[in-house]
Design a protein around this motif. Structure first.
Motif, PDB file in Angstrom:
ATOM      1  N   GLN A  95      19.342  32.881   3.321  1.00  0.00           N
ATOM      2  CA  GLN A  95      18.374  31.834   3.663  1.00  0.00           C
ATOM      3  C   GLN A  95      16.953  32.331   3.369  1.00  0.00           C
ATOM      4  OE1 GLN A  95      20.538  32.030   7.276  1.00  0.00           O
ATOM      5  NE2 GLN A  95      21.054  29.862   7.285  1.00  0.00           N
ATOM      6  N   TRP A  96      16.013  32.062   4.284  1.00  0.00           N
ATOM      7  CA  TRP A  96      14.641  32.522   4.045  1.00  0.00           C
ATOM      8  C   TRP A  96      14.371  33.840   4.783  1.00  0.00           C
ATOM      9  CZ3 TRP A  96      14.913  26.977   4.270  1.00  0.00           C
ATOM     10  CH2 TRP A  96      14.410  26.331   3.132  1.00  0.00           C
ATOM     11  N   GLY A  97      15.323  34.727   4.765  1.00  0.00           N
ATOM     12  CA  GLY A  97      15.163  35.992   5.488  1.00  0.00           C
ATOM     13  C   GLY A  97      15.427  35.805   6.974  1.00  0.00           C
ATOM     14  N   ASP A  98      15.368  36.923   7.714  1.00  0.00           N
ATOM     15  CA  ASP A  98      15.559  36.901   9.173  1.00  0.00           C
ATOM     16  C   ASP A  98      16.923  36.356   9.584  1.00  0.00           C
ATOM     17  OD1 ASP A  98      12.848  37.725   9.309  1.00  0.00           O
ATOM     18  OD2 ASP A  98      12.235  35.638   9.115  1.00  0.00           O
ATOM     19  N   GLU A  99      17.935  36.618   8.768  1.00  0.00           N
ATOM     20  CA  GLU A  99      19.282  36.135   9.083  1.00  0.00           C
ATOM     21  C   GLU A  99      19.989  37.044  10.076  1.00  0.00           C
ATOM     22  OE1 GLU A  99      18.296  36.845   5.958  1.00  0.00           O
ATOM     23  OE2 GLU A  99      18.338  35.000   4.770  1.00  0.00           O
TER      24      GLU A  99
ATOM     25  N   ASN B  85       7.182  46.995   3.423  1.00  0.00           N
ATOM     26  CA  ASN B  85       7.187  46.914   4.889  1.00  0.00           C
ATOM     27  C   ASN B  85       6.802  45.517   5.370  1.00  0.00           C
ATOM     28  OD1 ASN B  85       4.559  47.594   3.931  1.00  0.00           O
ATOM     29  ND2 ASN B  85       3.931  48.171   5.988  1.00  0.00           N
ATOM     30  N   ASN B  86       7.021  44.521   4.488  1.00  0.00           N
ATOM     31  CA  ASN B  86       6.957  43.120   4.919  1.00  0.00           C
ATOM     32  C   ASN B  86       8.253  42.743   5.647  1.00  0.00           C
ATOM     33  OD1 ASN B  86       8.425  43.417   2.552  1.00  0.00           O
ATOM     34  ND2 ASN B  86       7.671  41.561   1.576  1.00  0.00           N
ATOM     35  N   ALA B  87       9.318  43.524   5.421  1.00  0.00           N
ATOM     36  CA  ALA B  87      10.609  43.247   6.052  1.00  0.00           C
ATOM     37  C   ALA B  87      10.592  43.774   7.488  1.00  0.00           C
ATOM     38  CB  ALA B  87      11.718  43.930   5.274  1.00  0.00           C
ATOM     39  N   GLY B  88      11.516  43.305   8.283  1.00  0.00           N
ATOM     40  CA  GLY B  88      11.647  43.828   9.634  1.00  0.00           C
ATOM     41  C   GLY B  88      13.097  43.740  10.023  1.00  0.00           C
ATOM     42  N   HIS B  89      13.768  44.874  10.028  1.00  0.00           N
ATOM     43  CA  HIS B  89      15.183  44.872  10.389  1.00  0.00           C
ATOM     44  C   HIS B  89      15.335  45.318  11.839  1.00  0.00           C
ATOM     45  CE1 HIS B  89      16.691  44.944   5.954  1.00  0.00           C
ATOM     46  NE2 HIS B  89      16.217  43.788   6.336  1.00  0.00           N
TER      47      HIS B  89
ATOM     48  N   SER C 114      -2.625  28.714   1.482  1.00  0.00           N
ATOM     49  CA  SER C 114      -2.073  30.068   1.398  1.00  0.00           C
ATOM     50  C   SER C 114      -0.546  30.053   1.477  1.00  0.00           C
ATOM     51  CB  SER C 114      -2.629  30.939   2.525  1.00  0.00           C
ATOM     52  OG  SER C 114      -2.012  30.569   3.733  1.00  0.00           O
ATOM     53  N   ILE C 115       0.067  31.159   1.036  1.00  0.00           N
ATOM     54  CA  ILE C 115       1.527  31.305   1.087  1.00  0.00           C
ATOM     55  C   ILE C 115       1.959  31.588   2.527  1.00  0.00           C
ATOM     56  CG2 ILE C 115       3.477  32.733   0.239  1.00  0.00           C
ATOM     57  CD1 ILE C 115       2.098  31.309  -2.048  1.00  0.00           C
ATOM     58  N   GLY C 116       1.057  32.230   3.274  1.00  0.00           N
ATOM     59  CA  GLY C 116       1.445  32.691   4.615  1.00  0.00           C
ATOM     60  C   GLY C 116       2.135  34.038   4.489  1.00  0.00           C
TER      61      GLY C 116
ATOM     62  N   VAL D 141       2.084  43.533  -0.131  1.00  0.00           N
ATOM     63  CA  VAL D 141       3.303  43.653  -0.940  1.00  0.00           C
ATOM     64  C   VAL D 141       3.167  42.924  -2.282  1.00  0.00           C
ATOM     65  CG1 VAL D 141       5.746  42.977  -0.991  1.00  0.00           C
ATOM     66  CG2 VAL D 141       4.780  44.046   1.049  1.00  0.00           C
ATOM     67  N   GLY D 142       2.756  41.662  -2.214  1.00  0.00           N
ATOM     68  CA  GLY D 142       2.626  40.866  -3.441  1.00  0.00           C
ATOM     69  C   GLY D 142       1.615  41.464  -4.399  1.00  0.00           C
ATOM     70  N   LEU D 143       0.539  42.013  -3.862  1.00  0.00           N
ATOM     71  CA  LEU D 143      -0.514  42.583  -4.716  1.00  0.00           C
ATOM     72  C   LEU D 143      -0.034  43.874  -5.396  1.00  0.00           C
ATOM     73  CD1 LEU D 143      -3.303  41.178  -4.966  1.00  0.00           C
ATOM     74  CD2 LEU D 143      -2.153  40.545  -2.869  1.00  0.00           C
TER      75      LEU D 143
ATOM     76  N   ALA E  34      16.392  43.020   1.512  1.00  0.00           N
ATOM     77  CA  ALA E  34      15.422  42.590   2.522  1.00  0.00           C
ATOM     78  C   ALA E  34      15.069  41.136   2.196  1.00  0.00           C
ATOM     79  CB  ALA E  34      14.183  43.471   2.462  1.00  0.00           C
ATOM     80  N   GLN E  35      14.396  40.455   3.118  1.00  0.00           N
ATOM     81  CA  GLN E  35      14.092  39.022   2.956  1.00  0.00           C
ATOM     82  C   GLN E  35      15.384  38.229   2.670  1.00  0.00           C
ATOM     83  OE1 GLN E  35      11.771  41.227   0.952  1.00  0.00           O
ATOM     84  NE2 GLN E  35      10.623  41.360   2.847  1.00  0.00           N
ATOM     85  N   GLY E  36      15.293  37.182   1.870  1.00  0.00           N
ATOM     86  CA  GLY E  36      16.504  36.380   1.642  1.00  0.00           C
ATOM     87  C   GLY E  36      16.438  35.662   0.311  1.00  0.00           C
TER      88      GLY E  36
ATOM     89  N   ARG F 153      12.401  29.815   8.941  1.00  0.00           N
ATOM     90  CA  ARG F 153      11.527  30.305   7.876  1.00  0.00           C
ATOM     91  C   ARG F 153      10.174  30.634   8.492  1.00  0.00           C
ATOM     92  NH1 ARG F 153      10.053  27.358   2.223  1.00  0.00           N
ATOM     93  NH2 ARG F 153       9.069  29.346   1.907  1.00  0.00           N
ATOM     94  N   VAL F 154       9.563  31.714   8.018  1.00  0.00           N
ATOM     95  CA  VAL F 154       8.185  32.024   8.418  1.00  0.00           C
ATOM     96  C   VAL F 154       7.298  31.808   7.209  1.00  0.00           C
ATOM     97  CG1 VAL F 154       7.906  33.561  10.400  1.00  0.00           C
ATOM     98  CG2 VAL F 154       8.925  34.453   8.331  1.00  0.00           C
ATOM     99  N   GLY F 155       6.068  31.491   7.459  1.00  0.00           N
ATOM    100  CA  GLY F 155       5.181  31.217   6.340  1.00  0.00           C
ATOM    101  C   GLY F 155       5.317  29.760   5.938  1.00  0.00           C
ATOM    102  N   ASN F 156       4.562  29.414   4.914  1.00  0.00           N
ATOM    103  CA  ASN F 156       4.499  28.008   4.511  1.00  0.00           C
ATOM    104  C   ASN F 156       5.583  27.676   3.486  1.00  0.00           C
ATOM    105  OD1 ASN F 156       2.307  27.828   6.205  1.00  0.00           O
ATOM    106  ND2 ASN F 156       0.884  28.456   4.587  1.00  0.00           N
TER     107      ASN F 156
END
Ligand code: IMP
Length: 431
Positions: free
Chosen positions: A9-13, A36-40, A124-126, A132-134, A224-226, A273-276
């Motif tokens: 999904q959108w991560g955080d599963e 380190n945008n992920a959080g397990h 913004s993407i949120g 990370v993206g940069l 990480a993420q989804g 989902r987090v973010g926009n």
């Protein structure tokens, strides 16, 4: 055996707990993308442990953990995570490796991520504002700083930094109106403070992983993420900047596709989902609040409240296809315990037509209406149950319907945060 575990999904599963559970059966755990945008999140003996960068497999003392070249590393975050583990009596020495090719998240990536998100405001993407993206942007533009750069010629590092910072300083001045730019000398000093740390763990990780595979070890690749945050196949532009899908594991770890035995997908019993970005099955505020509180749906990295929605079969079907999933692992089923009815999205309506394959057009995704099937809730506690047969018949009906709609087996159902709150349905699908 070589397994990839991905989010569908959108991560955080709830991948953290599942990877932790499967780690028992593995010798080596590898991260192949993200930063380190992920959080397990893992709960061990009632204590919640959140790891953002190092694979959660590290909590098991005899397992080897690898950060592959597809990951972007913030050295400061790495150091504090190692220190955090050491304080818990967990040593990573001799069993933790980072790829020399992995790119570094520098302080300027983080600052630019923050500035850019603020500048874009509602557009913004949120992002998680972790740079990370940069860092991935610089990697693709071939002006990134890699792990190996911190260990080799210092003059070359200074040159690479100056090169990388030239455009950024123009941007800071001309687009964001900042007089002061980033100073390569200062950044170099900041980064070189981590050379001893990096030197201790750096390795040719592709060699290490392939040797383990060839020696018949069980290797687990953790996404990480989804899937829906994948840079190529997710809900672009509201995505992360890497490839969480199974295909990303080969690239990000330096392993050939013929070495992979199976791919498992982790699916939460509902969606968040987090973010926009578009989210067709987003719940009404009332249900969303209920699920958020019960499921403790707050970002493990940023603490942001997650948006909650019903299970979206169209999206998960897409993940089954993209990842070539062999089986699903359903998590957080217990969060739905109190609901009197549960909705499952089986398709989308768009301009009078029924869509059952996940649309690639973000316009369609934004404008489509979910088509729901209503199932009765079981309204019983299930967190203590140990076998599939013990589940209330309405909970089993929910799972059976998911299997039927997706034409895929379910290997594990998770009914609580602890390792032992996991019901194994089919051992043959697991490592
Ligand atoms: P970034 O990865 O920080 O650049 O953020 C890009 C998008 O991915 C944002 O919508 C984030 O909320 C989302 N994102 C990044 N990491 C995670 C995660 O671990 N779980 C859920 N969403 C994430």
């Amino acid at each position: 055996m070589v397994f990839i575990v991905v989010g569908t999904q959108w991560g955080d599963e709830g991948k953290g707990k599942i990877i932790d559970l499967l780690t028992d059966r593995a010798d080596m755990i590898v991260r192949y993308q993200g930063g380190n945008n992920a959080g397990h999140t893992v709960v061990v003996d009632g204590e919640e442990i959140i790891l953002h960068l190092i694979p959660s497999g590290i909590l098991h003392s005899e397992k080897h953990c690898v950060i592959g070249s597809g990951v972007v590393i913030n050295p400061e975050a790495l150091q504090s995570e190692i220190e955090f583990l050491e304080k818990k009596g967990i040593s990573v020495d001799g069993r933790f490796y980072i790829s020399q090719n992995a790119h570094i998240i520098t302080p300027y990536h983080i600052q630019l991520d923050v500035i850019k998100e603020e500048f874009l405001g509602k557009e913004s993407i949120g992002t998680t504002k972790r740079g990370v993206g940069l860092a991935y942007t610089d990697k693709m533009a071939r002006i990134g700083i890699r792990v190996v750069d911190l260990l080799e010629d210092k003059d070359e590092l200074r040159e690479k930094l100056s090169h990388s910072l030239f455009e950024k300083n123009c941007l800071l001045k001309n687009a964001y109106g900042q007089e002061e730019g980033f100073d390569p000398g200062r950044i170099e000093k900041d980064l070189l403070a981590y050379t001893d740390l990096i030197d201790k763990y750096v390795a040719d990780t592709s060699v290490i992983i392939n040797q383990a595979i060839d020696a018949g070890k069980t290797v687990l690749f953790e996404g990480a993420q989804g899937t829906l945050l994948d840079i190529d196949y997710g809900t672009y532009p509201y995505v992360t900047s890497s490839n969480p899908i199974a295909g990303g594991a080969c690239v990000g770890a330096g392993v050939g596709p013929t070495k992979i035995d199976s791919v498992l997908g982790v699916t939460k019993a509902y969606t968040t989902r987090v973010g926009n970005g578009p989210f067709p099955t987003e719940m009404c505020q009332y249900h969303s609040e209920e699920v958020r509180i019960k499921g403790r749906e707050y970002g493990a990295t940023t603490g942001r409240p997650r948006r909650c929605g019903w299970l979206d079969i169209v999206a998960v079907r897409y993940a089954v296809r993209l990842n070539g999933l062999k089986a699903l692992i359903i998590t957080k089923l217990d969060v739905l315990n109190d609901l009197d009815k549960i909705l499952v999205c089986t398709g989308y309506q768009y301009k009078g037509e029924l869509i059952t394959e996940f649309p690639q057009s973000q316009k369609i995704l934004k404008e489509c209406k979910p088509v729901y099937e209503e199932l009765p809730g079981w309204q019983e506690e299930i967190s203590h149950l140990k076998a599939y047969a013990q589940l209330p018949s309405k909970a089993k009906a929910y799972l059976e319907r998911i299997k039927e709609l997706l034409q895929i087996e379910i290997a594990i159902v998770s009914v609580g945060t602890e390792r032992n709150q996991s019901i194994i349905l089919d051992e043959r699908l697991l490592p």
